[in-house]
Scaffold this active site. Structure first.
Site, PDB file in Angstrom:
ATOM      1  N   GLN A 110       3.184   9.915   1.273  1.00  0.00           N
ATOM      2  CA  GLN A 110       4.486   9.237   1.367  1.00  0.00           C
ATOM      3  C   GLN A 110       5.410   9.586   0.205  1.00  0.00           C
ATOM      4  OE1 GLN A 110       2.536   5.235   2.272  1.00  0.00           O
ATOM      5  NE2 GLN A 110       4.417   5.098   3.481  1.00  0.00           N
ATOM      6  N   CYS A 164       6.047  -0.179   7.598  1.00  0.00           N
ATOM      7  CA  CYS A 164       5.692   1.014   6.830  1.00  0.00           C
ATOM      8  C   CYS A 164       6.900   1.449   6.021  1.00  0.00           C
ATOM      9  CB  CYS A 164       5.270   2.142   7.776  1.00  0.00           C
ATOM     10  SG  CYS A 164       4.783   3.653   6.911  1.00  0.00           S
ATOM     11  N   LEU A 165       6.669   1.781   4.769  1.00  0.00           N
ATOM     12  CA  LEU A 165       7.779   2.199   3.901  1.00  0.00           C
ATOM     13  C   LEU A 165       8.400   3.505   4.392  1.00  0.00           C
ATOM     14  CD1 LEU A 165       6.139   1.314   0.461  1.00  0.00           C
ATOM     15  CD2 LEU A 165       7.957   0.055   1.640  1.00  0.00           C
ATOM     16  N   GLY A 212       0.842  -1.192   0.000  1.00  0.00           N
ATOM     17  CA  GLY A 212       0.000   0.000   0.000  1.00  0.00           C
ATOM     18  C   GLY A 212       0.874   1.237   0.000  1.00  0.00           C
ATOM     19  N   HIS A 253      -2.274   7.544   7.411  1.00  0.00           N
ATOM     20  CA  HIS A 253      -1.322   8.466   6.759  1.00  0.00           C
ATOM     21  C   HIS A 253      -2.005   9.774   6.343  1.00  0.00           C
ATOM     22  CE1 HIS A 253       2.419   6.228   6.514  1.00  0.00           C
ATOM     23  NE2 HIS A 253       1.833   5.173   5.979  1.00  0.00           N
ATOM     24  N   HIS A 279      -4.305   1.381   7.882  1.00  0.00           N
ATOM     25  CA  HIS A 279      -2.925   1.896   7.967  1.00  0.00           C
ATOM     26  C   HIS A 279      -2.747   3.073   6.996  1.00  0.00           C
ATOM     27  CE1 HIS A 279       1.635   1.228   7.972  1.00  0.00           C
ATOM     28  NE2 HIS A 279       1.457   1.952   6.892  1.00  0.00           N
ATOM     29  N   GLU A 280      -3.241   2.912   5.762  1.00  0.00           N
ATOM     30  CA  GLU A 280      -3.095   3.973   4.748  1.00  0.00           C
ATOM     31  C   GLU A 280      -3.932   5.197   5.124  1.00  0.00           C
ATOM     32  OE1 GLU A 280      -0.724   3.489   2.971  1.00  0.00           O
ATOM     33  OE2 GLU A 280      -0.610   1.323   3.016  1.00  0.00           O
TER      34      GLU A 280
HETATM   35  O1  GNR Z   1       4.065  -2.567   2.609  1.00  0.00           O
HETATM   36  C1  GNR Z   1       3.411  -2.408   3.642  1.00  0.00           C
HETATM   37  N1  GNR Z   1       3.093  -3.498   4.395  1.00  0.00           N
HETATM   38  C2  GNR Z   1       2.199  -3.467   5.450  1.00  0.00           C
HETATM   39  C3  GNR Z   1       2.156  -4.557   6.298  1.00  0.00           C
HETATM   40  C4  GNR Z   1       1.263  -4.579   7.348  1.00  0.00           C
HETATM   41  C5  GNR Z   1       0.410  -3.528   7.553  1.00  0.00           C
HETATM   42  C6  GNR Z   1       0.458  -2.422   6.722  1.00  0.00           C
HETATM   43  C7  GNR Z   1       1.332  -2.395   5.666  1.00  0.00           C
HETATM   44  S1  GNR Z   1       1.369  -1.030   4.612  1.00  0.00           S
HETATM   45  C8  GNR Z   1       3.028  -1.055   4.099  1.00  0.00           C
HETATM   46  C9  GNR Z   1       3.280   0.004   3.042  1.00  0.00           C
HETATM   47  C10 GNR Z   1       3.079   1.368   3.645  1.00  0.00           C
HETATM   48  O2  GNR Z   1       3.872   1.918   4.370  1.00  0.00           O
HETATM   49  N2  GNR Z   1       1.953   1.975   3.386  1.00  0.00           N
HETATM   50  O3  GNR Z   1       1.680   3.166   3.929  1.00  0.00           O
HETATM   51 NI    NI Z   2       2.777   3.238   5.809  1.00  0.00          NI
END
Ligand code: GNR
Ligand code: NI
Length: 177
Positions: A51, A99-100, A46, A145, A141-142
């Site tokens: 980001q 998270c990236l 995601g 952000h 999670h997204e």
């Molecule tokens: O790549 C991603 N893996 C992930 C694993 C578990 C819960 C959420 C994520 S999202 C993350 C990519 C990211 O930072 N998206 O904002």
């Molecule tokens: Ni993230």
């Protein structure tokens, strides 16, 4: 298409609240294409526009799960413009998130295990669906952000500080190498 640089914590941009999209213009479609390319290259499942430095309410998700156990990953790109959570289950589920923007750090986060969400896709078509499992977790999670929230904000201060220290150490070692 282009791979865009991903912003990492503690960049203050990650703390900005993203604004609603008024109209899905050709420029925004190009941004969406670049977000997918950036997410696949990372690799991640995601990515939120903030980001890559754009404070707009746009998310891309592709879990890239195999059709069958042990099979080839299948691409199912999903675009979420102006997403909203309508209802969330009272029951929560723990999942080890990453998270990236917090590279190579992982911790367990509890979130509602089902959410009903509304959003627009890349053609501006409205959706209203129940999401569960990893897709529901990833959407939450997204969506965090978009409010300037990172998964580490859901942890105890002790765990969050541990991750931030490890991240700083990894960066120092990378610089020294
Ligand atoms: O790549 C991603 N893996 C992930 C694993 C578990 C819960 C959420 C994520 S999202 C993350 C990519 C990211 O930072 N998206 O904002
Ligand atoms: Ni993230």
């Amino acid at each position: 298409m282009a791979i865009l640089p991903i912003i990492e914590t503690p960049d203050p941009l990650l703390r900005r609240k993203s604004s609603s999209v008024e109209e899905i213009t050709p420029e925004l479609r190009t941004l969406i294409d670049d977000m997918f390319e950036t997410m696949y290259a990372a690799p991640g499942i995601g990515l939120a526009a903030i980001q890559v430095g754009v404070p707009k309410r746009i998310l891309v998700i592709d879990l890239q799960e195999p059709e069958e156990e042990g099979g080839e990953p299948v691409r199912r790109p999903m675009v979420f413009v102006n997403p909203e959570i309508v209802t969330a289950s009272d029951t929560v589920q723990p999942y080890t998130e990453g998270c990236l923007s917090v590279p190579e750090q992982y911790a367990e986060v509890e979130r509602p295990d089902r959410v009903r969400a509304r959003w627009l896709d890349r053609d501006g078509k409205p959706h209203d669906e129940e999401l569960e499992g990893l897709l529901g977790i990833c959407l939450q999670h997204e969506m965090d952000h978009l409010e300037g929230i990172l998964f580490i904000d859901h942890l105890s201060r002790l765990k969050r500080d541990m991750i931030l220290r490890k991240l700083a150490k990894a960066r120092r070692e990378k610089l020294a190498a």
